[in-house]
Design a protein around this motif. Structure first.
Motif, PDB file in Angstrom:
ATOM      1  N   ALA A   1       2.041   2.507  -9.477  1.00  0.00           N
ATOM      2  CA  ALA A   1       0.609   2.782  -9.374  1.00  0.00           C
ATOM      3  C   ALA A   1       0.145   2.755  -7.925  1.00  0.00           C
ATOM      4  O   ALA A   1      -0.650   3.601  -7.487  1.00  0.00           O
ATOM      5  CB  ALA A   1      -0.178   1.763 -10.200  1.00  0.00           C
ATOM      6  N   VAL A   2       0.630   1.781  -7.160  1.00  0.00           N
ATOM      7  CA  VAL A   2       0.257   1.703  -5.749  1.00  0.00           C
ATOM      8  C   VAL A   2       0.796   2.906  -4.993  1.00  0.00           C
ATOM      9  O   VAL A   2       0.095   3.511  -4.175  1.00  0.00           O
ATOM     10  CB  VAL A   2       0.786   0.387  -5.129  1.00  0.00           C
ATOM     11  CG1 VAL A   2       0.592   0.386  -3.613  1.00  0.00           C
ATOM     12  CG2 VAL A   2       0.073  -0.806  -5.741  1.00  0.00           C
ATOM     13  N   SER A   3       2.024   3.280  -5.265  1.00  0.00           N
ATOM     14  CA  SER A   3       2.618   4.446  -4.607  1.00  0.00           C
ATOM     15  C   SER A   3       1.825   5.714  -4.891  1.00  0.00           C
ATOM     16  O   SER A   3       1.715   6.612  -4.042  1.00  0.00           O
ATOM     17  CB  SER A   3       4.069   4.616  -5.071  1.00  0.00           C
ATOM     18  OG  SER A   3       4.668   5.726  -4.450  1.00  0.00           O
ATOM     19  N   ALA A   4       1.235   5.774  -6.086  1.00  0.00           N
ATOM     20  CA  ALA A   4       0.436   6.954  -6.464  1.00  0.00           C
ATOM     21  C   ALA A   4      -0.977   6.915  -5.897  1.00  0.00           C
ATOM     22  O   ALA A   4      -1.744   7.859  -6.078  1.00  0.00           O
ATOM     23  CB  ALA A   4       0.377   7.059  -7.984  1.00  0.00           C
TER      24      ALA A   4
ATOM     25  N   ASN B   1       6.042  -5.533 -12.492  1.00  0.00           N
ATOM     26  CA  ASN B   1       6.012  -5.213 -11.077  1.00  0.00           C
ATOM     27  C   ASN B   1       6.341  -3.751 -10.828  1.00  0.00           C
ATOM     28  O   ASN B   1       5.802  -3.131  -9.909  1.00  0.00           O
ATOM     29  CB  ASN B   1       6.988  -6.103 -10.318  1.00  0.00           C
ATOM     30  CG  ASN B   1       6.525  -7.546 -10.281  1.00  0.00           C
ATOM     31  OD1 ASN B   1       5.531  -7.868  -9.661  1.00  0.00           O
ATOM     32  ND2 ASN B   1       7.254  -8.420 -10.961  1.00  0.00           N
ATOM     33  N   GLU B   2       7.243  -3.191 -11.621  1.00  0.00           N
ATOM     34  CA  GLU B   2       7.587  -1.777 -11.453  1.00  0.00           C
ATOM     35  C   GLU B   2       6.368  -0.898 -11.677  1.00  0.00           C
ATOM     36  O   GLU B   2       6.130   0.065 -10.946  1.00  0.00           O
ATOM     37  CB  GLU B   2       8.711  -1.385 -12.421  1.00  0.00           C
ATOM     38  CG  GLU B   2      10.097  -1.717 -11.928  1.00  0.00           C
ATOM     39  CD  GLU B   2      10.416  -1.101 -10.573  1.00  0.00           C
ATOM     40  OE1 GLU B   2      10.200   0.114 -10.397  1.00  0.00           O
ATOM     41  OE2 GLU B   2      10.866  -1.837  -9.687  1.00  0.00           O
ATOM     42  N   ALA B   3       5.583  -1.231 -12.704  1.00  0.00           N
ATOM     43  CA  ALA B   3       4.373  -0.449 -12.983  1.00  0.00           C
ATOM     44  C   ALA B   3       3.383  -0.571 -11.834  1.00  0.00           C
ATOM     45  O   ALA B   3       2.743   0.420 -11.441  1.00  0.00           O
ATOM     46  CB  ALA B   3       3.737  -0.917 -14.288  1.00  0.00           C
TER      47      ALA B   3
ATOM     48  N   ALA C   1       0.857  -1.190   0.000  1.00  0.00           N
ATOM     49  CA  ALA C   1       0.000   0.000   0.000  1.00  0.00           C
ATOM     50  C   ALA C   1       0.888   1.235   0.000  1.00  0.00           C
ATOM     51  O   ALA C   1       2.074   1.153   0.338  1.00  0.00           O
ATOM     52  CB  ALA C   1      -0.904  -0.006   1.233  1.00  0.00           C
ATOM     53  N   PRO C   2       0.343   2.392  -0.363  1.00  0.00           N
ATOM     54  CA  PRO C   2       1.132   3.623  -0.301  1.00  0.00           C
ATOM     55  C   PRO C   2       1.340   4.045   1.147  1.00  0.00           C
ATOM     56  O   PRO C   2       0.564   3.662   2.035  1.00  0.00           O
ATOM     57  CB  PRO C   2       0.268   4.630  -1.066  1.00  0.00           C
ATOM     58  CG  PRO C   2      -1.123   4.117  -0.908  1.00  0.00           C
ATOM     59  CD  PRO C   2      -1.015   2.628  -0.894  1.00  0.00           C
TER      60      PRO C   2
ATOM     61  N   VAL D   1      -4.293  -3.146  -7.940  1.00  0.00           N
ATOM     62  CA  VAL D   1      -3.563  -3.060  -9.205  1.00  0.00           C
ATOM     63  C   VAL D   1      -2.896  -4.418  -9.394  1.00  0.00           C
ATOM     64  O   VAL D   1      -2.124  -4.861  -8.539  1.00  0.00           O
ATOM     65  CB  VAL D   1      -2.502  -1.947  -9.168  1.00  0.00           C
ATOM     66  CG1 VAL D   1      -1.812  -1.829 -10.526  1.00  0.00           C
ATOM     67  CG2 VAL D   1      -3.122  -0.624  -8.767  1.00  0.00           C
ATOM     68  N   VAL D   2      -3.210  -5.127 -10.478  1.00  0.00           N
ATOM     69  CA  VAL D   2      -2.811  -6.529 -10.608  1.00  0.00           C
ATOM     70  C   VAL D   2      -1.980  -6.767 -11.861  1.00  0.00           C
ATOM     71  O   VAL D   2      -1.988  -5.963 -12.799  1.00  0.00           O
ATOM     72  CB  VAL D   2      -4.050  -7.447 -10.632  1.00  0.00           C
ATOM     73  CG1 VAL D   2      -4.857  -7.283  -9.353  1.00  0.00           C
ATOM     74  CG2 VAL D   2      -4.923  -7.169 -11.859  1.00  0.00           C
TER      75      VAL D   2
END
Length: 313
Positions: A231-234, A225-227, A170-171, A193-194
């Protein structure tokens, strides 16, 4: 038929790339030189091996057959080199390795440690997705691959060498970040996000949800995984990733691991080759090196899972 190994090598490169230009670049030849080799092979065979529609080239039926034999001959030549190496009693040669994209986070560290022990082994590494790995194995274009659990029905031999824990991320500042042993019914209310269908992580997530009778709602689908981590960080949703991918993100406090009941999902990394394939001395040495040393060289996954407690303490 007067067929040469050089013709077969050039033909295989053109077939693999479906491009004379890219084959020429790979082989460090001019495009006319590549065309001449393919033309000479077609003349020897007496049949066209490629056909062109627009700017795209395709293998003919004859081309598909010649490609199959080309790869078989190349594999046998490699085996000759392996046999000679064994007779000489040397631990050098070449290692052709392909790894799943997630494994790229740790494989270079393992290869560096292996190289220090076997400095004379030449290493060729490619990084790709699960489906491409299986295709390379089926076509005998690679010594071995590093991936999640291999499918049982494809004639593959896999050896587990390291745990691969999947965790929920999670972020920073997420409302669930401070909670302990978060129930699955709470997690099921969140969007995720999967990874794409066909990936090992997506398959593990699907099996887990089915086993615990929960529904995981995909908000977005990503092919790396980087994407997913970005996305999770955002704040676009939660994510499910291998703990092996998180070292820098946890250190930089871009992400956090949630303490969720029944997590981590424990999987394993496998080193996989075709069943019955005679591995080169270099490949055998690398396989044994992974089994004996992987957890020592790369203990980051255990640290990452342990970081769950550290985040709230």
């Amino acid at each position: 038929m007067n067929i040469t190994l050089r013709q077969l090598k050039v033909f295989e490169a053109v077939a693999r790339h479906a491009s004379y230009t890219r084959a020429a670049e790979e082989l460090h030849l001019t495009q006319p030189a590549v065309s001449i080799q393919v033309k000479s092979l077609e003349e020897s065979v007496g049949l066209a091996l490629f056909e062109q529609f627009g700017k795209q080239i395709y293998l003919t039926t004859a081309g598909e057959e010649i490609l199959r034999y080309s790869r078989s001959i190349a594999a046998q030549i490699d085996e000759v080199g392996d046999v000679v190496a064994r007779l000489k009693g040397v631990s050098k040669g070449s290692l052709h390795l392909a790894v799943a994209t997630t494994a790229n986070y740790f494989i270079t560290h393992l290869l560096a440690a292996f190289h220090r022990e076997f400095p004379e082994v030449s290493i060729n590494l490619s990084v790709t997705n699960r489906q491409a790995l299986l295709k390379q194995l089926a076509e005998n274009r690679i010594d071995m691959v590093v991936m999640g659990e291999p499918p049982a029905e494809q004639g593959l031999a896999g050896t587990a060498f390291m745990e691969n824990p999947l965790v929920v991320i999670a972020p920073p500042g997420h409302p669930l970040g401070e909670r302990k042993r978060i129930p699955l019914k709470t997690i099921a209310k969140e969007e995720f996000v999967v990874r794409e269908e066909g990936s090992g992580t997506r398959a593990a997530m699907t099996r887990f949800a089915r086993r615990h009778q929960i529904a995981i709602t995909p908000a977005m689908v990503m092919t790396s995984n980087e994407a997913i981590k970005q996305a999770v960080s955002a704040g676009l949703g939660l994510g499910l990733v291998s703990a092996h991918t998180l070292e820098l993100d946890l250190y930089a406090e871009r992400l956090q691991i949630l303490d969720v009941a029944h997590f981590p999902i424990m999987r394993e990394w496998y080193v996989v080759n075709r069943e019955g394939k005679r591995l080169s001395p270099a490949a055998e040495a690398f396989k044994q090196f992974l089994v004996d040393n992987a957890d020592t060289v790369w203990p980051t996954a255990t640290k990452a899972v342990g970081a769950v407690a550290g985040q709230s303490g």
